[in-house]
Write an enzyme that holds these catalytic residues in place. Structure first.
Site, PDB file in Angstrom:
ATOM      1  N   GLY A   1       0.832  -1.193   0.000  1.00  0.00           N
ATOM      2  CA  GLY A   1       0.000   0.000   0.000  1.00  0.00           C
ATOM      3  C   GLY A   1       0.866   1.242   0.000  1.00  0.00           C
TER       4      GLY A   1
ATOM      5  N   VAL B   1       2.522   4.937   1.066  1.00  0.00           N
ATOM      6  CA  VAL B   1       3.067   5.510   2.297  1.00  0.00           C
ATOM      7  C   VAL B   1       2.972   7.025   2.209  1.00  0.00           C
ATOM      8  CG1 VAL B   1       5.091   5.654   3.790  1.00  0.00           C
ATOM      9  CG2 VAL B   1       4.683   3.592   2.456  1.00  0.00           C
TER      10      VAL B   1
ATOM     11  N   ASP C   1      12.004  -9.426   1.823  1.00  0.00           N
ATOM     12  CA  ASP C   1      12.003  -8.433   0.742  1.00  0.00           C
ATOM     13  C   ASP C   1      13.033  -7.354   1.033  1.00  0.00           C
ATOM     14  OD1 ASP C   1      11.304  -7.329  -1.641  1.00  0.00           O
ATOM     15  OD2 ASP C   1       9.461  -6.386  -0.938  1.00  0.00           O
TER      16      ASP C   1
END
Ligand code: NAG
Ligand code: NAG
Ligand code: NAG
Ligand code: NAG
Ligand code: NAG
Ligand code: NAG
Length: 822
Positions: A518, A520, A631
């Site tokens: 999503g 930021v 990640d």
């Protein structure tokens, strides 16, 4: 005398033939042991030309025995079908038997108990039956007349082989669908299926079998390809087939060259990938059919909308024309009702993946013009499109009521005609409007004024509602605090309104970036405190309680090389995470930019590397939770005002419930260029996967080049391959970023390159753990000699083949919403 002899011979002959006849009548066809496991067994069944082999095997990291089919000609063993998926054998005593009378195949354990069997379907018993493994990988049982009694292709596992049908036999009702396994090494059936949905116009769908919900929809057939996979049209390896007739509906892929080794697999997370064996590289090259981005999530944008990854709106969702965002659910609703008289018009959308056809009506024969007329004639018809775009085009498809799961495709796609009320805004722009249009304008204005009034009223209600929800948020947070304190969990809760105000109502100008989970935003509280707010995508279906627990656990992780989680806020379906704000953005912003990179001198670079190592060490073993980042990349290393590195997005996989929830499995983990081979290819990950990513980061920091964007004109090597080549050619200092001009001991730089190479070793077990890395960085441990790194060629073998492979393209798609291949 002669005649007596003759008689004797005759009687003997008669007698013998009687014996033969009686023996055919009486003896049963014996049970044959086809394959016997163990030391004294007789091995395996091999297809005629030796492509496939069937036998007992033990998957990696398991000690169970299964009967399976794999490619005989390649190694490591690639299993494409498993018989006793749910009833594994514990030892090597298994036997595959064929009942010669019934034609039933069964697996028995050492005690003779049946653990798996096929169903009896031999029409005429007592015909000798045979078992064969065909060249296609199909295990078949045939009767003496060569009729098929049973075939493994009718009971697919997670692998689709060329020639195998996915779909429904409308006569028998038999449904053939792929079923994912629970992991890449455990064949126990998992929760996703890939099959044909025969409601409306048949289409391919991937479902979560627990909830029965569709999670991804490759779609219907348009005469040339599956609508969501236009690449099928120009595919160089296979031809796709979609057959719909009275007897059956099925999808099948066929090889264009029978010597290609190709399979399609439904991964445990519900993605379908295609794997092609590369003889040159001796591995499976993976590609994802269709697009792979946010918009692939089924119905992500709700009803009556288009998902467009290049769109400007949040979540890539745009309402269809004459539709408006609906606050109740995330979809859109019509602004003005259809007039449902002949006057309605159609808006054409080009390059679309057609929406869900499960409640569509279709006719294969009628033309597009007639299709439009028929749509106008039925008040509930909301849209139409051509059914078969092959040749001149033919056939007609209608949608009724809501349009679901439509997206813009970057290549291919079809025209889609949306029905609209006559009075369209475009007509207002027409200068030569007549009385009729003027009348329309008057009506329009009236509607507008009424709409404004209604909206005004709604706005008042809305404000009231927000006030209420603030209260509910506070109440909820209080109750959470109360609960949590019992377990010693305490996490600050922020109220939605103050976060919204601090971020200027999530305005685009406050947006810092878009991550895999999503966007930021930057925010400033009235007292001047700066924060970063991560607004998690709404599709997370994770339960609120699990989410809270995870977040409060993550918030407990405190280390000076981790970005601090300050708290969270939950309001209805919104989940926000509030972090400390990092003024100097991320590492990639500095090391890869031509002038900015000079700001980071060697001493700083070394400090940054050590800081990342400390943060990672803490995540791996020093914190209470053992967290694998999964990640790690330069854009996830944020820099504070003193340029100290802080790892961000750690624990996100946990927080987002990636392992538990179906919606999230369409979400993404990992970024090409930082993923270790065992993760990208076999989906296994461990702390050593993070070590690999760390190694890539070290080499990127030293060289100032991106692993993924790196393009070596002479070889097809990526940064890792380049570093390795220089290393074995004994000129490793050529790797160093020349724009950093301060003085430093070459042996120091050499040590970092050496550590980088050790961390990116092909095999996880050859990579050190982070505590060793920390010692190595401080010069307190001897460095082993590295060997060839994993993924050292530039042609990272998991890139979608459809994208052209130039350097530009590599560097563009850096966001972590690339393929999740766990
Ligand atoms: C395997 O061995 C069993 C006896 O040990 C024999 O009955 C069977 O025919 C053999 N099968 C094959 C395919 O050779
Ligand atoms: C046997 O038949 C049953 C019912 O028709 C079916 O559910 C099952 O999957 C079949 N099993 C095998 C191994 O063919
Ligand atoms: C689509 O149209 C082409 C050309 O007219 C025809 O050959 C093909 O059979 C049609 N396919 C289907 C699925 O109707
Ligand atoms: C099929 O592929 C093989 C191996 O790649 C190649 O040697 C052969 O020429 C191909 N056949 C055709 C018909 O293209
Ligand atoms: C409109 O189409 C729907 C769906 O096919 C059908 O059920 C309905 O009867 C049609 N109405 C008219 C007036 O044709
Ligand atoms: C999005 O934009 C990129 C770059 O301009 C383009 O290559 C791609 O085709 C576009 N995708 C869609 C769905 O429009």
């Amino acid at each position: 005398m002669q005649s007596v002899e003759m008689l004797g011979v005759c009687i003997l002959f008669l007698f013998l033939s009687l014996i033969t006849i009686s023996s055919t009548l009486d003896t049963k066809n014996p049970t044959q042991h086809i394959i016997r496991d163990g030391k004294n067994g007789n091995g395996t069944l091999v297809s005629r030309q030796g492509t496939f082999e069937a036998g007992f095997f033990t998957p990696q990291s398991s000690n169970k025995r299964y009967l399976g089919i794999w490619y005989k000609i390649i190694s490591p063993r690639t299993v494409v079908w498993v018989a006793n998926k749910e009833t594994a054998l514990e030892d090597h005593s298994g036997v595959l038997e064929l009942d010669g009378d019934e034609g039933i195949l069964s697996i028995k354990d050492g005690k003779g108990a049946k653990v798996w069997s096929t169903n009896a379907s031999l029409a005429q018993p007592k015909k000798p039956v045979v078992v064969q493994l065909l060249e296609s990988g199909n295990l078949v049982v045939k009767d003496g007349l060569n009729n098929l009694v049973w075939q493994s292709f009718d009971y697919p596992g997670d692998t689709l082989l060329p020639g195998m049908k996915i779909g429904r036999d409308l006569k028998t009702g038999q449904n053939r669908a792929l079923r994912s396994s629970i992991s890449l090494t455990d064949p126990t059936p998992g929760k996703f299926s890939l099959g044909v949905d025969t409601r409306g116009l048949a289409q391919l769908v991937i479902r979560n079998e627990d909830s029965k919900n569709i999670v991804y929809r490759p779609g219907s057939w348009n005469g040339l390809s599956i609508v969501g996979i236009p690449e099928e049209i120009t595919d160089q390896f296979t031809k796709s087939l979609f057959v719909m007739n009275e007897q059956e509906v099925f999808y099948e892929i066929q090889l264009l060259n029978s010597s290609t080794l190709l399979r399609s697999r439904l991964l445990p997370e519900g993605y379908q990938v295609r794997l092609i064996w590369s003889d040159k590289n001796k591995n499976w090259e993976m590609e994802k059919p269709g697009s792979f981005d946010f918009c692939e999530t089924y119905a992500l944008c709700g009803a009556n909308s288009i998902c467009n990854v290049n769109g400007t709106t949040e979540h890539y969702c745009e309402c269809l024309r004459e539709f408006k965002a609906n606050s109740v659910n995330s979809g859109c609703a019509r602004t003005s009702p259809l007039s449902c008289i002949k006057g309605d018009t159609f808006q054409k959308y080009e390059g679309m993946k057609l929406p869900d056809t499960s409640s569509s009506w279709y006719d294969e024969t009628i033309s597009l013009q007639v299709c439009e007329k028929l749509c106008l004639r039925n008040c509930s018809c909301a849209a139409y499109a051509q059914m078969n775009i092959s040749g001149k085009g033919s056939g007609c498809l209608h949608w009724f009521f809501d349009i679901v799961d439509m997206r813009k495709l970057s290549k291919g796609g079809q025209d889609f005609y949306l029905r609209m009320a006559t009075f369209t805004p475009s007509e207002l722009q027409d200068h030569s409007f007549d009385r009729k249009k003027l009348k329309g304008l008057v009506v329009g204005c009236t509607i507008f004024i009424i709409a404004i009034t209604v909206l005004g009223l709604l706005f008042c209600f809305w404000r009231k509602k927000i006030k209420q929800s603030v209260i509910s948020c506070v109440v909820e947070s209080n109750s959470w605090r109360n609960n949590s304190n019992k377990d010693g969990i305490d996490l600050p809760i922020f109220d939605f309104i103050s976060i919204s105000n601090a971020t200027n109502h999530f305005s685009d100008s406050n947006k810092l970036g878009q991550g895999g989970f999503g966007p930021v935003y930057k925010g400033i509280f009235p007292d001047g405190q700066e924060i970063a707010v991560k607004r998690l995508s709404k599709t997370s279906g994770q339960g609120l309680d699990e989410f809270k627990t995870e977040v409060s656990l993550i918030a407990k992780l405190q280390h000076r090389n981790l970005v601090k989680l300050l708290g969270c806020c939950i309001r209805e379906d919104e989940k926000l995470l509030i972090y400390e704000f990092m003024p100097n953005r991320s590492l990639d912003y500095f090391i890869f930019a031509p002038t900015r990179c000079t700001l980071l001198r060697w001493s700083k670079r070394f400090e940054i590397i050590k800081g990342i190592a400390r943060g990672l060490l803490y995540l791996h073993q020093d914190s209470r939770l053992k967290i694998i980042h999964r990640d790690l990349k330069t854009s996830n290393i944020l820099l504070d005002s003193n340029m100290n590195p802080k790892i961000s997005d750690f624990g996100m996989a946990r927080t987002f419930g990636l392992d538990q929830d179906e919606a999230n499995t369409n979400r993404v983990m990992g970024t090409y260029g930082y993923m270790p081979p065992e993760y990208a290819v076999h989906g296994s990950f461990s702390v050593k996967s993070d070590v690999f990513s760390f190694g890539v980061i070290v080499l990127e920091i030293i060289s100032g080049r991106k692993n993924r964007g790196f393009c070596d004109p002479c070889h097809h090597l990526n940064l890792l391959g380049h570093a390795w080549t220089l290393w074995i050619e004994k000129r490793p200092m050529k790797l160093v970023d020349e724009s950093v001009d301060d003085q430093v001991e070459p042996s120091e730089i050499l040590r970092y390159i050496h550590i980088g190479l050790i961390c990116v070793q092909q095999k996880p077990e050859d990579r050190p753990n982070m505590s060793s890395v920390a010692l190595m960085l401080n010069g307190e441990k001897l460095l082993p000699e590295p060997s060839q790194p994993g993924f050292y060629t530039g042609k990272d073998n998991s890139t979608t083949r459809y994208s052209s492979r130039n350097c530009e393209e590599y560097s563009l798609n850096e966001m972590s919403n690339s393929l999740d291949v766990r």
